[in-house]
Design an enzyme around this catalytic site. Structure first.
Site, PDB file in Angstrom:
ATOM      1  N   THR A 260       1.002  -1.133  -0.001  1.00 42.21           N
ATOM      2  CA  THR A 260       0.112  -0.311   0.185  1.00 42.21           C
ATOM      3  C   THR A 260       1.004   1.284   0.183  1.00 42.21           C
ATOM      4  OG1 THR A 260      -0.039  -0.120   2.522  1.00 42.21           O
ATOM      5  CG2 THR A 260      -1.769  -0.617   0.834  1.00 42.21           C
TER       6      THR A 260
ATOM      7  N   THR B 248       4.511  -4.951   4.635  1.00 42.89           N
ATOM      8  CA  THR B 248       5.552  -5.535   5.349  1.00 42.89           C
ATOM      9  C   THR B 248       5.164  -6.502   5.924  1.00 42.89           C
ATOM     10  OG1 THR B 248       3.885  -4.543   7.235  1.00 42.89           O
ATOM     11  CG2 THR B 248       5.838  -3.224   6.331  1.00 42.89           C
ATOM     12  N   ASP B 249       4.449  -7.707   6.254  1.00 45.86           N
ATOM     13  CA  ASP B 249       4.482  -8.493   6.984  1.00 45.86           C
ATOM     14  C   ASP B 249       5.795  -9.520   6.416  1.00 45.86           C
ATOM     15  OD1 ASP B 249       2.268  -7.679   8.600  1.00 45.86           O
ATOM     16  OD2 ASP B 249       1.052  -9.408   7.676  1.00 45.86           O
TER      17      ASP B 249
ATOM     18  N   LYS C  22      11.121  -8.051  10.470  1.00 42.66           N
ATOM     19  CA  LYS C  22       9.531  -7.428  11.262  1.00 42.66           C
ATOM     20  C   LYS C  22       9.722  -7.840  13.338  1.00 42.66           C
ATOM     21  CE  LYS C  22       5.285  -5.622  10.725  1.00 42.66           C
ATOM     22  NZ  LYS C  22       4.330  -5.564   9.999  1.00 42.66           N
TER      23      LYS C  22
END
Lengths: 658, 461
Positions: free
Chosen positions: B107, B183-184, B262
């Site tokens: 996104t 991002t995951d 992350k």
């Protein structure tokens, strides 16, 4: 110095031309003449333990420089759900502000600074909001949808406020009319601003996220006093539940004002209801003045769309400035620009608000949009000229201006000049159209300044982080069984009696209305006296003296009865109250002794007047009648209380002088 | 196909809309037992219930109306919203580097999807330029959407496709590549691309955003600017992750694709380099290296593309009382490789040993990593570790568990010779295994400690 008088005279003449009257002199006719119209957005913090979308505590505040960490953000405009950019958003983006949040761990978690998604909404807050909506006869929604309302000023780190409609289309009943309500929403409160200088704006996040309701009315109010009355009543309804916060900042309102032919302008964050009448009055007339300016301009400029200003960068070296600020521009690393506004002669010094002219509209925007601190400009039509006429004559030559043109000289950091020029041109162009849709900031003197462009419906966006919350009929029914309806009828009665509104809260909170009623109906005490006795005097006494456990409020009525029975002036209850609350078992005579009451006939009280007059003649600093009477009132007051009413005393003194 | 007039509505709500002949995007007045409502009927998210109609009221807010309370309803107008990010032609500037943005479904710029209530990305250069005009000052940007999947749906097939696409761009003479990504699993993809695109002559920058770009405080725009700057102007020709350094809108960090992870479910500064320092910091003014050794940008167009992956590889996260059947089921299902994230220095409990033995016999490659994330596997310290090695478990040095997983899949994709796999696994690539851990490679400061509090207060988070 011909010019100087011109600006001042023009200010006065234009004030007269638009038919400005002060609020004291204004009548409904004046407001009808200019088509005064106003509506309210009343904000009220709810008294919950935790914030609306996270579990941080509510109502703990931090000092401006007390923080554990800082976070910096820059806001960018985004598209609304319907695919539009919002005007305010674009303006805020232009300011290139760096927003700094001062965070205190005790009051703020990662949710407030937008590093964690929202937790489920605080149901306690939802229920309070529903109850207040019911009191305002709003239609409760079937499902709460949390919406994001964009705020690019940085007052909320996410760049939007999470807000949700609880009810729509309600009404409140004032003394003489009904005011319709548009909606009531439940939302999170914003940050408190610490400072806003140049391109840096600092906020603290303690208040951020506390539950807040906003009640929005239709623009049904037709004069300034009505606006205040409506606000007062809405605030009362909010408070009547006993589930809202009180104190500074717990209740705030935005006031929307327009005049006929004007635009909706929002006066933001009015801290006191008593400011509302003056602010709305001035705003309506400001708009009326702007329409007059428009008329003038359109007469002079036949093709407004072709209107253009000219400008030039000025080297201060070639000018012999007398003002300190212009002399020191180089040291401050500021640039200087001169602008010629064709046909704006007489416009810059046109009245807009008491003590303010059209030039202020430009200066305000230079501060807010171009971020240039004030003073940021001077013009050929300043009320208090900063520079000589010669300076402007020279500039006029440089810019090739004509006699009917106006010259603006402005300065600021080099990087802000492009925005500044745009801002000046934009504001002047708006003058041809009339009244810009502003959000304005209010001051205690009743004037306002530009704060930002008024946002529209384009700043709304569904909150993709939360699901809708259904509100079942049974739940609403249960909440509706617990409404403070008695308080509302008491409120109406006090209003009818003309009891001052600032006493209601205390009277209702302490359940003193039955006593008030007894005083008025049985003892025939004037309602205003009875109301202020309870709502002002008793409140003061309770706050300043140690109240004995044995004290009962009913004793106030008993004392009044006694005073009446003995034919004393009832004013004496005021000094009695402190004794009464501390020693509730003391008999009436002892109380009179303890306040040093000496029964005297009115003539006796007045017997010292002759002596006092002589004394005043030797010691009085201001030798006028009013001052002397005031002084004598002070001297006689102590003996008078209980024996003669203060009004009678004053009358006697005033008559005595003749 | 006829237009769907009742987007997202089902069951009872759909019936009511049909009964009163009111469409989505229709302006309606609704009479209910709770009073009257006026507004535009909006589509309903598929996951929401069937008993409410969503209405946008004139003030711009949305509310839901319970269909059970509806007494009457009337459509008085119709106006379909046209949601579009303003599209402007991305300007070409002579002298600026050519950067290719490859989209995978993240996104960067997005718009609302009513069907799911989520946001869907906008992507064309024109749309991006409309949303982030600053990009035009940084590079000449072109874009290509290779596929559109959510981060959690990225897998081997996408890794391979990406590697091939990158190879093609390098061949075509691009100056830098930016990959927009959710991002995951950004760090999984970063590791995969490090292995699959070896020795690239230009920067390959993976970027995402922790706050969708439909919010004013989004990190998307700044991340994209940082990434484009790194790709176009930076000297580091490696596969990197470019995301916020602090949570503030300040600078970004460039992390090696093999040492990044992350670390927070929602913070902007969620990506951290583990066991090492990041490669560099980036602002809109430039890339400032932290590490002195890295692969420099080259003029040639040589890169080795190795798009291989064996899908039958698993990670198991060990917990006390894990039963052997966890491993047995993997063996039975034909898994060829297992990464264990063990406790402490790399341990599992004894009851698993027979299962590990069976794995060895079945020819399954088993590697040990640590669930502490920081530090090396050391299986000699305790007797148990030595026993496990005897059962064929190979210590994975300081490979991060996710990186080890990707590497094993990549290695097994090339060969089934376990010795060769071992050679590949234990040969360091881009610091996936480092010979030493620097003193500042492990920094998790504890809040509350006075010095730390002072540091936080002074240097904004």
């Amino acid at each position: 110095m011909k010019k100087k008088t011109d600006a001042l005279r023009n200010y006065r003449e234009t004030m007269k031309a638009i038919g400005y009257v002060t609020r004291k002199k204004a009548t409904q006719k004046d407001y009808d003449r200019i088509g005064f119209m106003s509506g309210l957005e009343v904000h009220q913090q709810l008294d919950t333990r935790q914030k609306l979308f996270c579990r941080c505590p509510c109502g703990i505040y931090q000092a401006p420089d007390d923080y554990d960490a800082e976070v910096i953000r820059h806001m960018r405009p985004t598209l609304s759900e319907l695919g539009e950019y919002d005007g305010t958003a674009l303006m805020e983006f232009k300011t290139r502000k760096e927003i700094v949040y001062r965070i205190k761990n005790a009051t703020t978690c990662t949710y407030e600074v937008d590093d964690t998604p929202p937790f489920p909404i605080n149901r306690e807050a939802v229920d309070i909001a529903i109850q207040i909506s019911l009191l305002k006869k709003l239609n409760i929604v079937g499902e709460i949808h949390i919406t994001r309302k964009q705020y690019l000023d940085g007052s909320i780190p996410t760049g939007f406020q999470r807000t949700a409609i609880i009810g729509v289309e309600g009404e409140i009943e004032l003394r003489n009319k009904k005011v319709r309500l548009i909606q009531l929403s439940l939302e999170e409160d914003s940050c408190r601003e610490v400072s806003d200088i140049g391109h840096t704006r600092i906020y603290r996040t303690d208040r951020l996220g506390m539950p807040l309701i906003e009640t929005v009315t239709y623009p049904d109010m037709v004069n300034p006093d009505e606006v205040a009355e409506a606000c007062q009543f809405i605030r009362f309804l909010n408070r009547s539940t006993g589930k809202v916060r009180t104190g500074i900042g717990a209740g705030r309102q935005d006031v929307n004002v327009s005049c006929r032919g004007g635009s909706r302008v929002e006066i933001k964050g009015v801290a006191h209801i008593k400011w509302i009448p003056e602010l709305t009055h001035n705003e309506a007339f400001r708009q009326w003045a702007l329409l007059h300016i428009r008329e003038n301009l359109l007469e002079k400029v036949k093709k407004p769309e072709a209107w253009q200003m000219s400008w030039q960068k000025i080297d201060p070296v070639y000018f012999d400035f007398r003002s300190k600020i212009l002399k020191n521009l180089k040291e401050q690393q500021m640039e200087l620009y001169a602008v010629c506004l064709p046909r704006f002669g007489g416009i810059l010094s046109h009245f807009t608000q008491p003590g303010k002219v059209f030039a202020d509209e430009i200066s305000d925007r230079l501060k807010v949009i171009a971020c240039i601190e004030k003073p940021n400009m001077t013009s050929s039509e300043d009320l208090k000229p900063l520079e000589n006429e010669e300076v402007f004559a020279k500039l006029q030559k440089i810019l090739g201006g004509k006699t009917d043109d106006a010259i603006v000289l402005f300065w600021g950091p080099a990087g802000d000049m492009a925005t500044a020029l745009e801002t000046i041109e934009e504001r002047c162009r708006m003058a041809f159209a009339g009244v810009p849709n502003d959000t304005r900031k209010s001051f205690a003197d009743g004037t306002t300044i530009f704060e930002r462009v008024l946002p529209g419906a384009d700043r709304m966006y569904p909150d993709t982080d939360s699901a809708p919350i259904p509100l079942k009929d049974e739940h609403i029914e249960r909440l509706s069984k617990d409404l403070p309806l008695e308080a509302i009828s008491a409120y109406r009665k006090m209003q009818e009696w003309g009891v001052p509104e600032d006493t209601y809260h205390y009277i209702l909170k302490k359940n003193l209305f039955p006593l008030l009623k007894q005083m008025v109906e049985e003892l025939e005490v004037e309602p205003v006296f009875a109301g202020t006795l309870l709502g002002h005097r008793l409140r003061f006494v309770e706050g300043h003296y140690e109240v004995s456990q044995g004290f009962r409020y009913e004793q106030v009525v008993e004392i009044l009865k006694e005073i009446k029975a003995r034919g004393l002036d009832r004013e004496i209850i005021k000094p009695i109250l402190p004794v009464l609350v501390q020693h509730p078992k003391m008999d009436f005579d002892s109380i009179l002794v303890s306040i040093n009451f000496k029964p005297q006939k009115p003539e006796e009280v007045l017997s010292g007047v002759r002596f006092l007059k002589k004394k005043y003649a030797t010691i009085g600093r201001i030798q006028d009648e009013e001052a002397r009477i005031n002084w004598m009132m002070g001297q006689l007051r102590k003996n008078a209380v209980g024996n003669i009413s203060l009004n009678e005393l004053r009358e006697a003194l005033e008559n005595g002088k003749k | 196909m006829s237009e769907d007039f009742f987007q997202g509505y089902k069951g009872q709500a759909l019936e009511v809309l049909k009964k009163y002949n009111v469409r989505v995007w229709g302006q309606a007045t609704i009479e209910t037992s709770r009073g009257n409502f006026v507004g535009t009927v909006l589509p309903r998210s598929e996951n929401d219930d069937q008993h409410h109609i969503v209405l946008k009221i004139p003030t711009g807010y949305n509310v839901g109306i319970d269909v059970n309370n509806i007494l009457a309803m009337k459509e008085t107008g119709y106006k379909k919203a046209n949601y579009k990010i303003p599209e402007k032609e991305f300007p070409y500037t002579e002298g600026l580097p050519k950067v290719k943005l490859i989209g995978t479904g993240g996104t960067i710029a997005s718009r609302l999807d009513y069907r799911t209530g989520a946001v869907i990305p906008a992507f064309s250069p024109g749309e991006l330029y409309g949303a982030v005009p600053e990009l035009a000052d940084i590079c000449n940007l072109t874009t290509e959407k290779v596929f559109a999947v959510f981060s959690e749906n990225m897998g081997p097939m996408q890794y391979k496709k990406l590697a091939v696409a990158i190879g093609k761009e390098i061949e075509n003479g691009i100056d830098g590549i930016v990959i927009g990504h959710g991002t995951d699993t950004l760090h999984h993809t970063a590791a995969a691309l490090t292995y699959m695109v070896q020795n690239p002559p230009v920067p390959i920058v993976l970027v995402g955003s922790q706050r969708s770009s439909d919010r004013p405080s989004s990190d998307a725009a700044l991340n994209l600017m940082h990434a484009c700057y790194t790709a176009g102007h930076g000297d580091i020709a490696e596969v990197m992750v470019c995301m916020f350094g602090p949570t503030s809108d300040d600078y970004a960090l460039l992390h090696r694709g093999t040492r990044v992870r992350k670390m927070h479910s929602s913070y902007r500064s969620t990506f951290r380099t583990l066991g090492e320092t990041p490669l560099a910091t980036v602002t809109r003014k430039g890339v400032k290296p932290i590490k002195t050794e890295y692969n420099h940008r080259r003029k040639d167009r040589k890169a080795t593309i190795m798009p291989y992956f064996e899908e039958k590889v698993a990670i198991i996260y060990y917990y006390p009382n894990m039963m052997p059947d966890m491993i047995d089921s993997l063996i039975e299902n034909g898994y060829k490789g297992i990464i264990i994230a063990g406790t402490g220095l790399g341990h599992v409990n004894k009851p698993l040993y027979p299962a590990l033995d069976r794995a060895r016999e079945a020819g399954v490659a088993v590697y040990m990593t640590v669930q502490t994330l920081w530090g090396y596997v050391q299986m000699f310290v305790y007797e148990t570790g030595r026993e496990m090695m005897a059962l064929g478990v190979i210590p994975g040095e300081n490979l991060l568990p996710e990186v080890a997983y990707i590497k094993l899949g990549w290695a097994l994709g090339q060969t089934s010779d376990l010795e060769e796999v071992k050679r590949i696994m234990l040969t360091p690539i881009n610091d996936d295994i480092t010979p030493r851990e620097p003193y500042n490679g492990y920094l998790i400061y504890q809040g509350g400690v006075p010095e730390v509090e002072e540091f936080i207060r002074k240097f904004r988070k």
